[in-house]
Design an enzyme around this catalytic site. Structure first.
Site, mmCIF file in Angstrom:
data_model
loop_
_atom_site.group_PDB
_atom_site.id
_atom_site.type_symbol
_atom_site.label_atom_id
_atom_site.label_comp_id
_atom_site.label_asym_id
_atom_site.label_seq_id
_atom_site.Cartn_x
_atom_site.Cartn_y
_atom_site.Cartn_z
ATOM 1 N N SER A 12 -5.800 -5.911 1.550
ATOM 2 C CA SER A 12 -4.730 -4.990 0.594
ATOM 3 C C SER A 12 -3.377 -4.338 1.649
ATOM 4 O O SER A 12 -3.510 -3.334 1.475
ATOM 5 C CB SER A 12 -5.533 -4.161 0.137
ATOM 6 O OG SER A 12 -6.291 -4.694 -1.006
ATOM 7 N N ARG A 13 -3.185 -5.212 2.838
ATOM 8 C CA ARG A 13 -1.969 -4.454 3.902
ATOM 9 C C ARG A 13 -2.861 -3.241 4.061
ATOM 10 O O ARG A 13 -1.658 -2.592 4.892
ATOM 11 C CB ARG A 13 -0.725 -5.031 3.075
ATOM 12 C CG ARG A 13 -0.224 -5.948 2.684
ATOM 13 C CD ARG A 13 -0.080 -6.803 3.616
ATOM 14 N NE ARG A 13 1.042 -8.276 3.227
ATOM 15 C CZ ARG A 13 -0.227 -9.260 3.643
ATOM 16 N NH1 ARG A 13 -1.630 -9.842 2.906
ATOM 17 N NH2 ARG A 13 0.444 -10.301 2.174
ATOM 18 N N LEU A 14 -3.979 -2.900 4.464
ATOM 19 C CA LEU A 14 -4.337 -1.934 4.941
ATOM 20 C C LEU A 14 -4.829 -1.602 6.531
ATOM 21 O O LEU A 14 -6.645 -2.139 6.629
ATOM 22 C CB LEU A 14 -5.121 -0.952 4.443
ATOM 23 C CG LEU A 14 -5.005 -0.384 2.655
ATOM 24 C CD1 LEU A 14 -6.528 0.146 2.112
ATOM 25 C CD2 LEU A 14 -3.755 0.210 3.590
#
Length: 219
Positions: A197-199
């Site tokens: 989630s691009r976290l």
């Protein structure tokens, strides 16, 4: 013209993650651990496309105009990260005018990157001499033949210079006075781990006097 849909190249990262308690108190020791993990993870047969010690060196000239290129890390330790170059090259001139620099290690196989920022200083001549003596003869002659970053008329000129120095130094090749080592003394070291989630996880060491402070950054 063939166009590639760049959006289709997107891929999801794994979720291995890193936390503050996963890292050591010293960024150089942590760098050594990640480097060792990378060396184990990448089969030696794959090194034709990936060099673990390759790093992107970013510099800026006196007016602040940036420039980046890939160079090879030759050693690292408590004092910093060392590499070698022609001092008259574009990067050499830029670092002489503005010693601030950044190193980026893009370790794609492990979905990691390390970013090191700090200032550059020259290595002692004795260390540069010792390293130069270990280089292959062809690389030694190349350091004399190439007026790095200067415009040349054609490849033949470069080959002629190489041949000239090959005749001039039939045995031992001395280190050119304009070629040697540089050391980046780190002021901050960021360890980046890709996550879903691009976290992504971003943990940064910041030098404070003789100690390091570790902090988490938002992705």
């Amino acid at each position: 013209m063939v166009f590639v849909n760049l959006a289709n190249l997107r891929r999801e990262y794994s979720d291995r993650g890193i936390g503050v308690t996963d890292l050591t108190a010293d960024p150089i020791e942590q760098f050594a651990r990640w480097f060792a993990e990378l060396d184990k993870a990448v089969p030696k047969s794959d090194t034709s496309w990936f060099e673990p010690n390759a790093m992107v060196l970013s510099t800026a000239d006196a007016e602040g105009r940036p420039c980046a290129r890939t160079v090879l890390l030759k050693r690292f330790g408590p004092d910093g990260f060392a590499f070698y170059t022609n001092y008259r090259s574009r990067k050499g001139r830029q670092l002489a005018a503005n010693p601030a620099a950044c190193l980026l290690f893009p370790w794609y196989p492990l979905e990691r990157q390390v970013i090191v920022t700090g200032e550059i200083r020259k290595l002692p001549d004795a260390e540069s001499d010792a390293y130069f003596a270990t280089r292959p003869r062809g690389a030694q002659l190349g350091a004399w033949a190439s007026e790095q970053s200067e415009v040349i008329a054609d490849r033949a000129l470069l080959d002629e210079r190489y041949t000239r120095f090959e005749r001039e130094f039939p045995e031992t090749v001395p280190r050119p006075p304009h070629w040697g080592g540089l050391l980046l003394e780190p002021q901050a070291v960021e360890f980046w781990q890709g996550r879903s989630s691009r976290l992504h996880d971003r943990l940064r060491y910041v030098r404070e006097a003789q100690a390091w402070r570790l902090e988490r950054l938002s992705p």
